[in-house]
Design a protein around this motif. Sequence first.
Motif, PDB file in Angstrom:
ATOM      1  N   GLY A 209       1.369  -1.223  -0.438  1.00 42.18           N
ATOM      2  CA  GLY A 209       0.302   0.395   0.147  1.00 42.18           C
ATOM      3  C   GLY A 209       0.876   1.493  -0.385  1.00 42.18           C
ATOM      4  N   GLY A 210       0.408   2.662  -0.205  1.00 45.08           N
ATOM      5  CA  GLY A 210       0.671   3.292  -0.952  1.00 45.08           C
ATOM      6  C   GLY A 210       0.217   3.987   0.794  1.00 45.08           C
ATOM      7  N   CYS A 211      -0.126   5.512   0.419  1.00 44.40           N
ATOM      8  CA  CYS A 211      -0.978   6.264   0.669  1.00 44.40           C
ATOM      9  C   CYS A 211      -3.027   5.689   1.386  1.00 44.40           C
ATOM     10  N   LEU A 212      -3.212   4.489   1.837  1.00 45.02           N
ATOM     11  CA  LEU A 212      -4.359   4.408   1.964  1.00 45.02           C
ATOM     12  C   LEU A 212      -5.138   5.317   3.046  1.00 45.02           C
ATOM     13  N   THR A 213      -6.186   5.937   2.592  1.00 44.86           N
ATOM     14  CA  THR A 213      -7.311   6.340   3.606  1.00 44.86           C
ATOM     15  C   THR A 213      -8.557   6.364   3.475  1.00 44.86           C
ATOM     16  N   GLY A 214      -8.942   7.520   4.285  1.00 47.22           N
ATOM     17  CA  GLY A 214     -10.772   7.267   3.467  1.00 47.22           C
ATOM     18  C   GLY A 214     -11.865   7.547   5.343  1.00 47.22           C
ATOM     19  N   PRO A 215     -12.791   7.704   4.855  1.00 43.36           N
ATOM     20  CA  PRO A 215     -13.739   8.293   6.408  1.00 43.36           C
ATOM     21  C   PRO A 215     -13.500   7.550   7.537  1.00 43.36           C
ATOM     22  N   SER A 216     -13.158   5.813   7.402  1.00 40.29           N
ATOM     23  CA  SER A 216     -13.601   5.243   8.393  1.00 40.29           C
ATOM     24  C   SER A 216     -11.825   5.191   9.482  1.00 40.29           C
ATOM     25  N   HIS A 217     -11.236   6.279   9.247  1.00 41.26           N
ATOM     26  CA  HIS A 217      -9.605   5.913   9.415  1.00 41.26           C
ATOM     27  C   HIS A 217      -9.713   6.630  10.980  1.00 41.26           C
ATOM     28  N   SER A 218      -9.219   5.986  11.666  1.00 43.17           N
ATOM     29  CA  SER A 218      -8.986   6.859  13.459  1.00 43.17           C
ATOM     30  C   SER A 218      -8.004   7.332  13.331  1.00 43.17           C
ATOM     31  N   GLY A 219      -7.411   8.559  12.743  1.00 38.85           N
ATOM     32  CA  GLY A 219      -5.967   9.312  11.887  1.00 38.85           C
ATOM     33  C   GLY A 219      -5.358   9.769  13.020  1.00 38.85           C
ATOM     34  N   VAL A 220      -4.292   9.452  13.296  1.00 40.43           N
ATOM     35  CA  VAL A 220      -3.193  10.169  14.940  1.00 40.43           C
ATOM     36  C   VAL A 220      -2.042  10.300  13.472  1.00 40.43           C
ATOM     37  N   GLU A 221      -1.387  11.515  14.934  1.00 39.96           N
ATOM     38  CA  GLU A 221      -0.067  11.765  14.581  1.00 39.96           C
ATOM     39  C   GLU A 221       0.807  10.934  13.995  1.00 39.96           C
TER      40      GLU A 221
END
Length: 357
Positions: A209-221
């Motif tokens: 994977g490169g940067c996998l992303t989307g609205p279900s990510h619990s993104g942190v620093e």
Amino acid sequence: MTKHISTILITGSSGLIGSEVVSYFAAEGVRVHGIDNNQREIFFGSGGSTRWNEQRLKEQYPSFTHHEIDIRDRGGLLRLMQSLRPSAIVHTAAQPSHDRAAAIPFDDFDTNAVGTLNLLDAARRVCPEAPFVHMSTNKVYGDAPNRLALVEQESRWEYAEAPWTEGIPETFTIDQSKHSLFGASKVAADVMVQEYGRYFNMPTCCLRGGCLTGPSHSGVELHGFLSYLIKCNLEARQYTVFGYKAKQVRDNIHAWDVANFVARFITTPRTAEVYNLGGGKSNSISMIEAFRLIESISGKPMQYQYSDKAREGDHIVYYSDLRKMQAHYPGWRITRDLTTIFREIHDSWQRRERSLA
Ligand SMILES: NC(=O)c1ccc[n+]([C@@H]2O[C@H](COP(=O)([O-])OP(=O)(O)OC[C@H]3O[C@@H](n4cnc5c(N)ncnc54)[C@H](O)[C@@H]3O)[C@@H](O)[C@H]2O)c1
């Protein structure tokens, strides 16, 4: 061969990719079993918790069953595999952070490398014919892509030489570069998944994977850069950029496009395959460009500070060459462009904030 799927087992089912794959197959009427123990909260603190997503899946899909199992529990995994005998396996559970790994080397390796081996061997013993998709990472290439000649443009770095203008292919070296401990544990898993394919003739596949992303990510620093960047913009928090004049380039792919590829591989599997899976050149963006795009969507200024020191082993430019995937699976393509991805993440953080208010 076109494979019929009745039961699928997905590890990391409460995370970004796992939950998207759950939704994808549940919507197709497949019985979906997920494994997740919310280890993400232990890795990253309460901001990383994926319980909200587990709850959402349970409420939304009656055909979804959650199993609170740690993938380091070899016996537990084998017993579950024996009771389910799944017709496909998608492995997305991981310690996913490049930077976090150095502080927790044993947790990182036990989860990423040994956890993958636990799952592979349980599959070999119970259902060796089941397609096995493993989420690998572009960090298996270490910092070797940084040795390529680059040109500096107004808002980004770019590959300077012809062989790389479509991005990094699967033939790129994974050897003799700095990976981070995370990259090294993922190399171990990636090579083991290939080996179970070649040695035991199992239909395995690694998606780097490169940067996998989307609205279900619990993104942190420390993980989920785009999700976290957009959260910072919305909350007027300061985002820190590490090195490369904020012109470092990443390719971003929506989790739905990942799930769609996973489904195509499972339906028509191959053996011991490796694919680079990212947004490709058209969905690549630099930090500066990402700041401009989110500002244009939210109407809020991006507040950031710049640190001269780049993160250890971090890529200057990375985007995936998607031509091998597209040659093997011609119906697959990127369906969500960067603006759509940014909007969806922006709207989802707003919804989550409103639901907490
Ligand atoms: N998100 C990205 O940008 C990205 C990029 C490249 C590769 N990947 C890879 O894709 C996969 C999925 O990434 P993601 O972004 O969905 O991660 P995520 O952190 O959102 O999801 C992973 C899930 O696995 C669970 N988990 C972790 N350790 C576990 C364990 N020991 N037992 C059971 N469950 C456990 C976590 O609780 C979490 O819910 C990972 O293998 C990651 O390395 C992700």
